[in-house]
Design an enzyme around this catalytic site. Structure first.
Site, PDB file in Angstrom:
ATOM      1  N   LYS A 252      40.864  33.298  41.420  1.00  0.00           N
ATOM      2  CA  LYS A 252      40.995  33.371  39.958  1.00  0.00           C
ATOM      3  C   LYS A 252      40.993  31.947  39.402  1.00  0.00           C
ATOM      4  CE  LYS A 252      43.799  36.287  36.957  1.00  0.00           C
ATOM      5  NZ  LYS A 252      45.171  36.770  36.789  1.00  0.00           N
TER       6      LYS A 252
HETATM    7  C1  E4P Z   1      45.768  39.227  34.682  1.00  0.00           C
HETATM    8  O1  E4P Z   1      44.793  38.911  35.268  1.00  0.00           O
HETATM    9  C2  E4P Z   1      46.395  38.386  33.640  1.00  0.00           C
HETATM   10  O2  E4P Z   1      46.874  37.208  34.202  1.00  0.00           O
HETATM   11  C3  E4P Z   1      47.481  39.167  32.979  1.00  0.00           C
HETATM   12  O3  E4P Z   1      46.976  40.458  32.659  1.00  0.00           O
HETATM   13  C4  E4P Z   1      48.077  38.512  31.753  1.00  0.00           C
HETATM   14  O4  E4P Z   1      48.930  39.436  31.139  1.00  0.00           O
HETATM   15  P1  E4P Z   1      50.042  39.016  30.057  1.00  0.00           P
HETATM   16  O5  E4P Z   1      49.349  38.618  28.807  1.00  0.00           O
HETATM   17  O6  E4P Z   1      50.847  40.277  29.887  1.00  0.00           O
HETATM   18  O7  E4P Z   1      50.830  37.902  30.665  1.00  0.00           O
END
Ligand code: E4P
Length: 218
Positions: A87
């Site tokens: 990622k």
């Molecule tokens: C996933 O890949 C993201 O990092 C995550 O969904 C972010 O979510 P949040 O906005 O609830 O922190």
């Protein structure tokens, strides 16, 4: 649409996996911190533990923001398990790194995406997945689902293979709206996945069926 769970909690991942409908996992440094996972070795071990629970892509996020650092970290993460997807943040160095990973056979998930413009760059660099954060977009007084629709539309025109992974999901309705918008994947908190089961008429109907059966059969 594929269902990923958005957590680093092994307990929650096991619970979602047991439902038989889980396709993958996303994590981020905040989610790892929430579980108290610290230190490089523990973090790497935790990713392997997750990969051993779910037979699907597991996103593991780099924390470097320079090209060389992202590549070094990404190679270490990718070597952990075949299910790991690296990622990478939507920054210039990140997009350059995504292109490098693509050319070297390493799958990436481009994260921290908030616009169709950014999603276009991620697809051009060959990201396997792009993560628009729809809940955070809603928080900024824009429509997160509309951004998903826009990205799906653009990718459709050009035949980009990058999968649209709706992230920052806040509710079960978000999941349904993302499915309607054509997202390939939704990564969700366990509570939003569990919320999909709920309908009061199901509860009322089941109660009546069981009561009627009991009347005759004791
Ligand atoms: C996933 O890949 C993201 O990092 C995550 O969904 C972010 O979510 P949040 O906005 O609830 O922190």
């Amino acid at each position: 649409m594929k269902f990923f769970i958005d957590t680093a909690s092994l307990k929650e991942i096991k619970e979602a996996e047991a439902l038989g409908i889980l396709d993958g996992v996303t994590t981020n440094p905040s989610l790892m911190a929430k579980e108290g996972i610290k230190g490089q070795n523990n973090i790497l071990k935790h990713y392997v533990d997750i990969c051993n629970i779910v037979n699907g892509p597991v996103s593991a996020e780099v924390i470097s923001t320079d090209f060389d650092g992202i590549i070094k970290e990404g190679e270490i993460l990718a070597a952990l398990h075949p299910n790991i997807v690296v990622k990478v943040p939507m920054i210039k160095e990140g997009v350059k790194a995504i292109k490098w990973f693509t050319d070297n056979g390493i799958k990436t998930n481009c994260t921290l995406v908030f616009s169709a413009a950014q999603a276009l760059l991620a697809a051009k660099a060959g990201a396997a997945m792009v993560s628009p954060f729809i809940g955070r977009i809603d928080d900024s007084n824009w429509d997160g689902v509309q951004v998903i629709e826009q990205i799906v539309h653009i990718y459709g025109i050009y035949g980009y293979k990058t999968e649209v992974l709706a992230a920052s999901i806040r509710s079960s309705l978000h999941i349904v709206k993302c499915a309607e918008a054509g997202a390939d994947i939704a990564t969700c908190p366990l509570s939003s996945i569990n919320g999909l089961f709920n309908h009061p008429l199901t509860d009322i109907g089941l109660e009546k069926f069981l009561a009627d059966y009991k009347k005759l059969n004791g």
